[in-house]
Every structure is written in C-alpha cells, then in structure tokens.
Design a protein around this motif. Sequence first.
Motif, PDB file in Angstrom:
ATOM      1  N   THR A   1      36.136  25.537  27.762  1.00 38.13           N
ATOM      2  CA  THR A   1      35.625  26.753  28.378  1.00 38.13           C
ATOM      3  C   THR A   1      36.142  26.842  29.807  1.00 38.13           C
ATOM      4  N   PHE A   2      36.642  28.001  30.157  1.00 35.24           N
ATOM      5  CA  PHE A   2      37.136  28.270  31.501  1.00 35.24           C
ATOM      6  C   PHE A   2      36.466  29.539  32.001  1.00 35.24           C
ATOM      7  N   THR A   3      35.981  29.518  33.234  1.00 35.89           N
ATOM      8  CA  THR A   3      35.396  30.712  33.843  1.00 35.89           C
ATOM      9  C   THR A   3      36.031  30.946  35.207  1.00 35.89           C
ATOM     10  N   THR A   4      36.109  32.211  35.581  1.00 36.77           N
ATOM     11  CA  THR A   4      36.654  32.574  36.889  1.00 36.77           C
ATOM     12  C   THR A   4      36.170  33.959  37.278  1.00 36.77           C
ATOM     13  N   ASP A   5      36.230  34.245  38.567  1.00 36.64           N
ATOM     14  CA  ASP A   5      35.928  35.581  39.079  1.00 36.64           C
ATOM     15  C   ASP A   5      37.227  36.190  39.584  1.00 36.64           C
ATOM     16  N   VAL A   6      37.486  37.431  39.196  1.00 38.35           N
ATOM     17  CA  VAL A   6      38.704  38.126  39.603  1.00 38.35           C
ATOM     18  C   VAL A   6      38.293  39.415  40.303  1.00 38.35           C
ATOM     19  N   THR A   7      38.915  39.657  41.451  1.00 40.07           N
ATOM     20  CA  THR A   7      38.581  40.819  42.263  1.00 40.07           C
ATOM     21  C   THR A   7      39.816  41.662  42.526  1.00 40.07           C
ATOM     22  N   ALA A   8      39.676  42.981  42.401  1.00 43.84           N
ATOM     23  CA  ALA A   8      40.719  43.942  42.773  1.00 43.84           C
ATOM     24  C   ALA A   8      40.063  45.304  42.930  1.00 43.84           C
ATOM     25  N   SER A   9      40.407  46.011  43.989  1.00 44.55           N
ATOM     26  CA  SER A   9      39.779  47.313  44.227  1.00 44.55           C
ATOM     27  C   SER A   9      40.168  48.347  43.170  1.00 44.55           C
ATOM     28  N   SER A  10      41.345  48.190  42.553  1.00 48.97           N
ATOM     29  CA  SER A  10      41.764  49.159  41.527  1.00 48.97           C
ATOM     30  C   SER A  10      41.165  48.857  40.157  1.00 48.97           C
ATOM     31  N   GLY A  11      40.500  47.701  40.027  1.00 48.19           N
ATOM     32  CA  GLY A  11      39.953  47.282  38.749  1.00 48.19           C
ATOM     33  C   GLY A  11      40.867  46.266  38.082  1.00 48.19           C
ATOM     34  N   ILE A  12      40.347  45.576  37.084  1.00 47.64           N
ATOM     35  CA  ILE A  12      41.094  44.524  36.403  1.00 47.64           C
ATOM     36  C   ILE A  12      41.527  45.024  35.031  1.00 47.64           C
ATOM     37  N   LYS A  13      42.807  44.862  34.746  1.00 49.79           N
ATOM     38  CA  LYS A  13      43.355  45.259  33.452  1.00 49.79           C
ATOM     39  C   LYS A  13      43.298  44.100  32.462  1.00 49.79           C
ATOM     40  N   ASP A  14      43.701  42.887  32.901  1.00 52.07           N
ATOM     41  CA  ASP A  14      43.790  41.756  31.974  1.00 52.07           C
ATOM     42  C   ASP A  14      43.761  40.443  32.748  1.00 52.07           C
TER      43      ASP A  14
ATOM     44  N   ALA B   1      36.548  51.327  54.778  1.00 53.88           N
ATOM     45  CA  ALA B   1      37.917  51.500  54.275  1.00 53.88           C
ATOM     46  C   ALA B   1      38.526  50.154  53.929  1.00 53.88           C
ATOM     47  N   TYR B   2      38.306  49.167  54.758  1.00 57.92           N
ATOM     48  CA  TYR B   2      38.858  47.839  54.512  1.00 57.92           C
ATOM     49  C   TYR B   2      38.214  47.210  53.281  1.00 57.92           C
ATOM     50  N   ALA B   3      36.904  47.345  53.148  1.00 61.60           N
ATOM     51  CA  ALA B   3      36.194  46.754  52.005  1.00 61.60           C
ATOM     52  C   ALA B   3      36.627  47.407  50.707  1.00 61.60           C
ATOM     53  N   GLY B   4      37.035  48.670  50.756  1.00 62.77           N
ATOM     54  CA  GLY B   4      37.432  49.368  49.556  1.00 62.77           C
ATOM     55  C   GLY B   4      38.814  48.977  49.047  1.00 62.77           C
ATOM     56  N   ASP B   5      39.579  48.266  49.839  1.00 63.12           N
ATOM     57  CA  ASP B   5      40.936  47.899  49.454  1.00 63.12           C
ATOM     58  C   ASP B   5      41.032  46.384  49.278  1.00 63.12           C
ATOM     59  N   GLN B   6      40.421  45.871  48.233  1.00 71.72           N
ATOM     60  CA  GLN B   6      40.406  44.436  47.968  1.00 71.72           C
ATOM     61  C   GLN B   6      41.688  44.019  47.260  1.00 71.72           C
ATOM     62  N   PRO B   7      42.427  43.045  47.811  1.00 70.60           N
ATOM     63  CA  PRO B   7      43.620  42.570  47.108  1.00 70.60           C
ATOM     64  C   PRO B   7      43.213  41.793  45.850  1.00 70.60           C
ATOM     65  N   LEU B   8      44.104  41.729  44.903  1.00 74.09           N
ATOM     66  CA  LEU B   8      43.863  41.005  43.663  1.00 74.09           C
ATOM     67  C   LEU B   8      43.710  39.519  43.981  1.00 74.09           C
ATOM     68  N   SER B   9      42.597  38.939  43.558  1.00 74.94           N
ATOM     69  CA  SER B   9      42.373  37.520  43.830  1.00 74.94           C
ATOM     70  C   SER B   9      41.585  36.864  42.698  1.00 74.94           C
ATOM     71  N   VAL B  10      41.808  35.558  42.555  1.00 71.53           N
ATOM     72  CA  VAL B  10      41.117  34.727  41.563  1.00 71.53           C
ATOM     73  C   VAL B  10      40.334  33.676  42.339  1.00 71.53           C
ATOM     74  N   ALA B  11      39.039  33.510  42.000  1.00 74.49           N
ATOM     75  CA  ALA B  11      38.208  32.558  42.748  1.00 74.49           C
ATOM     76  C   ALA B  11      37.129  31.959  41.853  1.00 74.49           C
ATOM     77  N   HIS B  12      36.556  30.870  42.312  1.00 71.44           N
ATOM     78  CA  HIS B  12      35.427  30.206  41.645  1.00 71.44           C
ATOM     79  C   HIS B  12      35.759  29.800  40.208  1.00 71.44           C
ATOM     80  N   SER B  13      36.940  29.257  40.002  1.00 69.75           N
ATOM     81  CA  SER B  13      37.386  28.872  38.659  1.00 69.75           C
ATOM     82  C   SER B  13      36.859  27.486  38.289  1.00 69.75           C
ATOM     83  N   THR B  14      36.389  27.358  37.050  1.00 68.54           N
ATOM     84  CA  THR B  14      35.934  26.060  36.538  1.00 68.54           C
ATOM     85  C   THR B  14      36.409  25.887  35.102  1.00 68.54           C
TER      86      THR B  14
END
Length: 150
Positions: free
Chosen positions: A53-66, A25-38
């Motif tokens: 060039t910019f790269t980043t990883d974005v995480t959210a349990s509901s999915g990413i819109k933009d 249940a906890y793993a399924g509710d990931q808050p929106l976060s930005v990480a590993h940006s270069t």
Amino acid sequence: MSRRIVLSVTAGVVVLAGAGAFAVAYAGDQPLSVAHSTARYAAPDGDRGGSFTFTTDVTASSGIKDVKVLAWPANSSFAKQQLTAKDMAAVESAVCKPYGEDTVHCTYTVTVTRAEADASPRGLWHVAVLATAKDGDTTLDTKAADFTVE
C-alpha cells in the motif's frame, strides 16, 4: 478625527487589502507537488495474502488528472539509468479522492501472492510517483517512499 489619522487609516486599509489580494492570488496558483508519501509492504504469511500500500498527497491549482505509482527494487536497472516519465507511462494509477481545495489524497494497493513474494528481489525498494495536473504539468518523484522486502 484629524485628517492625518483618516489618511493613515485609509493608507493602512489599502496596504492590507493589497497584501490580502496578493496572498489570495498566490494561494490560488499552487504548483504541482507530491508530499506525505508512505509505503507499507506486508509479505504473505501462511494462509494470509500479502499486500503493498502506498499513499500520497498531490497538490495542483488546476486539479489532478492522474497519479501513477511504481515500486522498484533499489538494485534494479532503474538505479543505474534514471527512471523517466516515459518508463511510468504504462504503470497503474492510484485512486485519488479530494483532500482540500487543491489537494487529493491518493492510495495505491495491490495484493501480493506467495509466488510474487518469492520471486521478488530482497532488500530496499523505492516507490516512484508520476503526477499529472489537468493543465498538463507533470512531476516525477523517483523515490517518494521506501520499503524493505525481507
């Protein structure tokens, strides 16, 4: 098997199952976060065009819109008055591809012409990221990565 051992094993299974359900249940509710940006900037050189060039990883349990990206000079007006989500509304979006269950890997690339490079302020630049999840949550990282224009 004694009754005490059976009760102990049963209690242990119940505790482990409860902990596992909590972890799922906890793993399924990931808050929106930005990480590993270069960020990587290459100035035009001779006949070769430049790029940013910019790269980043974005995480959210509901999915990413933009995911919007803005590079800004450290000595600009944004340094004095904080950059806001409203400032990011009209900037360009990164291209994002799935990278795991709740994460996308986003890339933003633009070419840099000689005229643009010559007109750009020299020195430290920051990259701001505005991520919006499908459930409407947003997060703004005004200094997700840095690079230098020489």
